[in-house]
Scaffold this motif. Structure first.
Motif, PDB file in Angstrom:
ATOM      1  N   ARG A  48       0.793  -1.254   0.061  1.00  0.00           N
ATOM      2  CA  ARG A  48       0.227  -0.026  -0.043  1.00  0.00           C
ATOM      3  C   ARG A  48       0.873   1.284   0.031  1.00  0.00           C
ATOM      4  O   ARG A  48       0.400   2.560  -0.571  1.00  0.00           O
ATOM      5  CB  ARG A  48      -0.811   0.032   1.174  1.00  0.00           C
ATOM      6  N   ASN A  51       2.213   1.895  -3.411  1.00  0.00           N
ATOM      7  CA  ASN A  51       1.161   2.461  -4.369  1.00  0.00           C
ATOM      8  C   ASN A  51       0.678   3.748  -3.933  1.00  0.00           C
ATOM      9  O   ASN A  51      -0.375   4.174  -4.508  1.00  0.00           O
ATOM     10  CB  ASN A  51      -0.315   1.292  -4.158  1.00  0.00           C
ATOM     11  N   ILE A  53      -1.021   4.350  -1.488  1.00  0.00           N
ATOM     12  CA  ILE A  53      -2.558   4.511  -0.757  1.00  0.00           C
ATOM     13  C   ILE A  53      -2.246   5.125   0.699  1.00  0.00           C
ATOM     14  O   ILE A  53      -2.985   5.616   1.211  1.00  0.00           O
ATOM     15  CB  ILE A  53      -3.006   3.028  -0.755  1.00  0.00           C
ATOM     16  N   PRO A  56       4.479   6.318   4.481  1.00  0.00           N
ATOM     17  CA  PRO A  56       4.958   5.741   5.469  1.00  0.00           C
ATOM     18  C   PRO A  56       5.296   6.887   6.521  1.00  0.00           C
ATOM     19  O   PRO A  56       5.285   8.083   6.280  1.00  0.00           O
ATOM     20  CB  PRO A  56       6.512   5.493   4.812  1.00  0.00           C
ATOM     21  N   PRO A  70       3.059  11.318  -6.795  1.00  0.00           N
ATOM     22  CA  PRO A  70       1.653  10.889  -7.328  1.00  0.00           C
ATOM     23  C   PRO A  70       1.449  10.346  -8.741  1.00  0.00           C
ATOM     24  O   PRO A  70       0.543   9.443  -9.050  1.00  0.00           O
ATOM     25  CB  PRO A  70       0.735  12.131  -6.929  1.00  0.00           C
ATOM     26  N   VAL A  73       1.438   6.687 -10.204  1.00  0.00           N
ATOM     27  CA  VAL A  73       0.489   5.664 -10.308  1.00  0.00           C
ATOM     28  C   VAL A  73       0.032   5.383 -11.525  1.00  0.00           C
ATOM     29  O   VAL A  73      -0.463   4.240 -11.723  1.00  0.00           O
ATOM     30  CB  VAL A  73      -0.863   6.124  -9.351  1.00  0.00           C
ATOM     31  N   HIS A  74       0.115   6.122 -12.523  1.00  0.00           N
ATOM     32  CA  HIS A  74      -0.273   5.661 -14.027  1.00  0.00           C
ATOM     33  C   HIS A  74       0.784   4.724 -14.463  1.00  0.00           C
ATOM     34  O   HIS A  74       0.409   4.121 -15.428  1.00  0.00           O
ATOM     35  CB  HIS A  74      -0.194   6.904 -14.784  1.00  0.00           C
ATOM     36  N   LEU A 101      -9.501   5.845 -14.793  1.00  0.00           N
ATOM     37  CA  LEU A 101      -8.962   6.670 -13.391  1.00  0.00           C
ATOM     38  C   LEU A 101      -7.550   6.380 -13.621  1.00  0.00           C
ATOM     39  O   LEU A 101      -6.519   7.006 -12.742  1.00  0.00           O
ATOM     40  CB  LEU A 101      -9.603   5.760 -12.502  1.00  0.00           C
ATOM     41  N   LYS A 102      -6.847   5.275 -14.399  1.00  0.00           N
ATOM     42  CA  LYS A 102      -5.529   5.010 -14.587  1.00  0.00           C
ATOM     43  C   LYS A 102      -4.741   5.853 -15.549  1.00  0.00           C
ATOM     44  O   LYS A 102      -3.583   5.942 -16.063  1.00  0.00           O
ATOM     45  CB  LYS A 102      -5.068   3.689 -14.661  1.00  0.00           C
TER      46      LYS A 102
END
Lengths: 325, 445
Positions: A48, A51, A53, A56, A70, A73-74, A101-102
């Motif tokens: 996660r 990704n 999401i 850390p 960010p 993510v694509h 969305l991707k």
């Protein structure tokens, strides 16, 4: 070596417990990287974090040579372990939505999806609702959605759970094909068989810490036990008398007129020397090194010892057939 | 930003295309319009002419009866038996028999009919005869009926509200009350309806486990806001269609059947004892007509006094603001629980302010400028409903400004709070969540 993805000194704590402690992984470009560990070790948390999401508490993440942003993510495709789809939405429409969305525009995603749907025999379900699909078919749709935007980095969390053997095979072929086409794959699983079959590198996480990582071949060598198994016929002398201080008899037994022996060789001794001891006094039917399976290494590293009684057949799947009890 | 539009689009379209939405959107206005047209329609349907034959053995009341809109009187010079015979042949619907002793014994009056008696016609005849009897009795007692009429006075106080500049305008508290009540209730309904849709939507994403796939592409906040905005737009769409369709249906019916909406004074009143129309008589008749007009006329006049642009703009503002405020909280609840049954413990504190607003409606309407009304229309949790009740009565600009600013701050705060709970909640399964746990989530970095 060129790394596609690096995580450095990642720590993440939830109230009450630590999910990750100072974990670093390096994922080489163009290979399959196995992320292993028992349940609750922190694998999903790490995935996660990769990704984006969740963030850390400490540590840095790099995609190629840049810090993870960010926009990356694509370039990442993620198939979570617990996965689902909108039940009431039509399959094709939903796949296009998730592709959008991707960052794949609608006109492009439709064409790509049709190709994948044809390949997986899903075309007749394009206009059906997801709730009409079987579990396996829904999984295929999810797999397609994960890889559709042609990501450089693919993350599969237990990808084979819920598939029948035929589809597991189909999926394996597709994953290997993606790797051959240049994708880098992070593969999280408990299924050690598939680790041995697919992974080039692994990292083993236990109780929030990374306890082992590296190239699969190197790790196996590192964990080699120096135990050899012999099958002997027409043995003229007891085995104990043949062996000197360099060799240790682990166990022996007779079966169908064949004598089976497992011998551990002391460090620095060549396995040929063992063979030479037996050649004059017996007919050596087979001779092989018992290498630990990834499963054994996994259990050994996590619990500190090899699986006990079960080792007969667990030590090595390939050796299993030759073992005579 | 592009992604949030994609999410809004899906949330919006997937709901607008649903059969239940289409049915509700079409049925709603039909029901509303039926409520508005129905009574008029029913009145017209019973509007066929009712033929009454009068057999007056006393010869005193011949001039008293004059035709009304749906009752036709015929004076018969025959005896009652032949009149009844004519009725049996279908010439008349009813026969009113005034026997010779009727003046001394009013209970001897008879209305014969084959079917059940038309109630309106009967009460019309009763009121005509009552007037006749009274004026006859007054004459006998030596009192001029005109004197009595001059004495009789009707009182109707016109409420006048003055603004600071000393300008005055007539106040119609009844209209403001109705309007405030309706708009407050509407806001409450819409917040509840679409707020719980947000909750169910979030819960659906969580339980179907699609959420992890989506949050690997978009930020949890984008997903939450996309859903909240998408469903809010569905609510606005439904509301606007309702308004437009209701007016279209009512307007259409009005043009097609203009008679339906004509104002018809109740028939009992015109009849007076004397035939001559003097000034006082005229004044009285005008007054009566005016009195008759009060309800319909006052509503019209009252509605004209309402500042509709302000009303509509503030309705939209409080609808959107209130919805955003509550929808964020509903989204947070949906993300925190695993199934719908678990929502109860968190739903209660969220819905209490809404329910409280509804409970307080009566109090607010009775004193729309009092301290209770003021404070409740300022606090963001109650202001959407309470302020909408107050607005038709006229609200000082400063109250409106404070309330609006606080509502905006309020929904920014709840959205921020909800986002914190949401991003942890949607990925958390199989854990019993309590308030302490939620508090921890809010504190996470």
């Amino acid at each position: 070596m060129e790394y596609l993805f690096r995580a450095e000194n990642i720590s993440k704590a939830y109230t009450g417990h630590k999910a990750l402690t100072n974990v670093s992984i390096q994922v080489p470009a163009g290979g399959i990287f196995g992320l292993l560990g028992p349940n609750g070790a922190g694998k999903t948390t790490l995935i996660r974090i990769i990704n984006q999401i969740i963030a850390p508490d400490e540590g840095f993440l790099f995609y190629g040579n840049e810090k993870l942003k960010p926009e990356h993510v694509h370039r990442i495709g993620y198939l979570p372990e617990e996965r689902g789809l909108y039940k009431k939405m039509k399959v094709g429409e939903q796949a296009m939505y998730l592709a959008q969305l991707k960052g794949v525009p609608a006109h492009k995603s439709k064409k790509l999806l049709k190709e994948w749907f044809e390949k997986f025999d899903l075309m007749p379900w394009w206009n059906k609702k997801v709730e009409e699909l079987s579990k396996g078919m829904a999984q295929k749709v999810q797999f397609i959605i994960t890889v559709l935007h042609k990501p450089d980095l693919l993350i599969f969390d237990e990808p084979f759970s819920g598939f029948d053997p035929i589809n597991v095979n189909l999926l394996k072929q597709e994953i290997l094909k993606l790797r051959d086409e240049g994708a880098t794959i992070i593969f999280s699983t408990h299924n050690m068989g598939s680790v041995e079959e697919l992974c080039d590198h692994i990292a083993l996480i236990n109780k929030s810490e990374k306890i082992l990582d590296g190239n699969v071949r190197d790790i196996k060598k590192e964990f080699s036990t120096n135990i050899y198994q012999l099958e002997l016929a027409n043995l003229k002398q007891p085995i104990e008398q043949l062996l000197d201080h360099r060799f240790e008899l682990i166990r022996s037994g007779a079966h169908n007129g064949l004598m089976t022996a497992r011998v551990k060789i002391a460090a620095g001794t060549n396995s040929n020397e063992l063979l030479q001891l037996f050649l004059p006094t017996a007919h050596v039917v087979s001779f092989l090194e018992l290498t630990p399976s990834m499963n054994d290494i996994f259990i050994k590293t996590v619990t500190g010892k090899y699986p006990q009684e079960s080792s007969e057949y667990e030590i090595s799947e390939s050796a299993n057939d030759c073992l005579a009890e | 930003m592009n992604k949030i539009t994609t999410i809004i689009k899906r949330e919006y379209l997937s709901r607008v295309k649903k059969r239940s939405f289409i049915v509700m959107t079409i049925l709603g206005p039909i029901l509303l319009a039926a409520l508005m047209i129905g009574p008029a329609l029913i009145a017209v349907m019973s509007d066929t002419d009712y033929e009454v034959a009068i057999v007056d053995d006393t010869h005193m009341f011949y001039d008293a009866f004059s035709d009304t809109r749906n009752v036709k009187y015929t004076h018969l010079q025959t005896d009652i038996d032949s009149a009844l015979e004519l009725m049996r042949n279908g010439k008349f619907d009813a026969v009113l028999h005034i026997p010779e002793i009727a003046f001394q014994a009013p209970s001897s009056l008879r209305l014969f009919s084959l079917k059940s008696v038309n109630f309106n016609a009967k009460s019309h005849m009763e009121s005509v005869l009552k007037n006749e009897y009274e004026s006859l009795k007054l004459t006998i007692a030596g009192i001029d009926p005109e004197v009595l009429m001059a004495v009789e006075t009707r009182i109707n106080i016109n409420a006048v509200r003055m603004d600071k500049d000393g300008l005055e305008k007539t106040d119609y508290p009844e209209v403001s009350m109705g309007l405030g009540f309706v708009s407050g209730l509407l806001i409450y309904m819409f917040i509840f309806l679409f707020g719980s849709q947000v909750l169910r939507g979030v819960l659906e994403e969580k339980t179907s486990r699609i959420v992890e796939i989506i949050v690997s592409s978009v930020k949890p906040f984008q997903l939450m806001m996309g859903k909240v905005i998408g469903i809010g737009l569905v609510g606005l769409t439904q509301f606007l269609i309702w308004v437009v369709l209701t007016f279209a249906i009512v307007g259409g019916v009005r043009t097609a059947f203009p008679k339906l909406f004509q104002f018809t004074p109740t028939e009992q009143v015109h009849i007076t004892a004397s035939q001559s129309l003097n000034a006082e008589e005229l004044q009285r008749q005008m007054e009566t007509v005016q009195m008759q007009n009060t309800t319909a006329g006052q509503i019209l006049e009252g509605l004209q006094a309402i500042n509709f642009p302000v009303m509509i703009l503030s309705f939209l503002f409080y609808f959107i603001g209130g919805y955003l405020l509550y929808a964020a909280l509903f989204a947070a609840i949906g993300s925190a629980v695993d199934n719908e049954a678990d929502t109860q413990q968190f739903m209660l504190p969220v819905t209490i302010p809404l329910l409280f607003s509804i409970v307080m409606m009566q109090t607010i309407i009775q004193n729309p400028s009092g301290p209770v009304a003021f404070w409740l229309s300022i606090i963001p949790l109650t202001s959407p409903v309470i302020m909408m009740i107050r607005i038709p009565f006229g609200v000082p600009f400063i109250d409106l400004a404070i309330s609006a600013v606080l509502l905006v701050l309020g929904f920014i705060f709840t959205t921020w709070l909800a986002a914190k709970i949401y991003r942890t909640g949607i990925l958390m399964y199989g854990k019993k969540i309590d308030y302490a746990e939620l508090w921890k989530w809010i504190k996470y970095r």
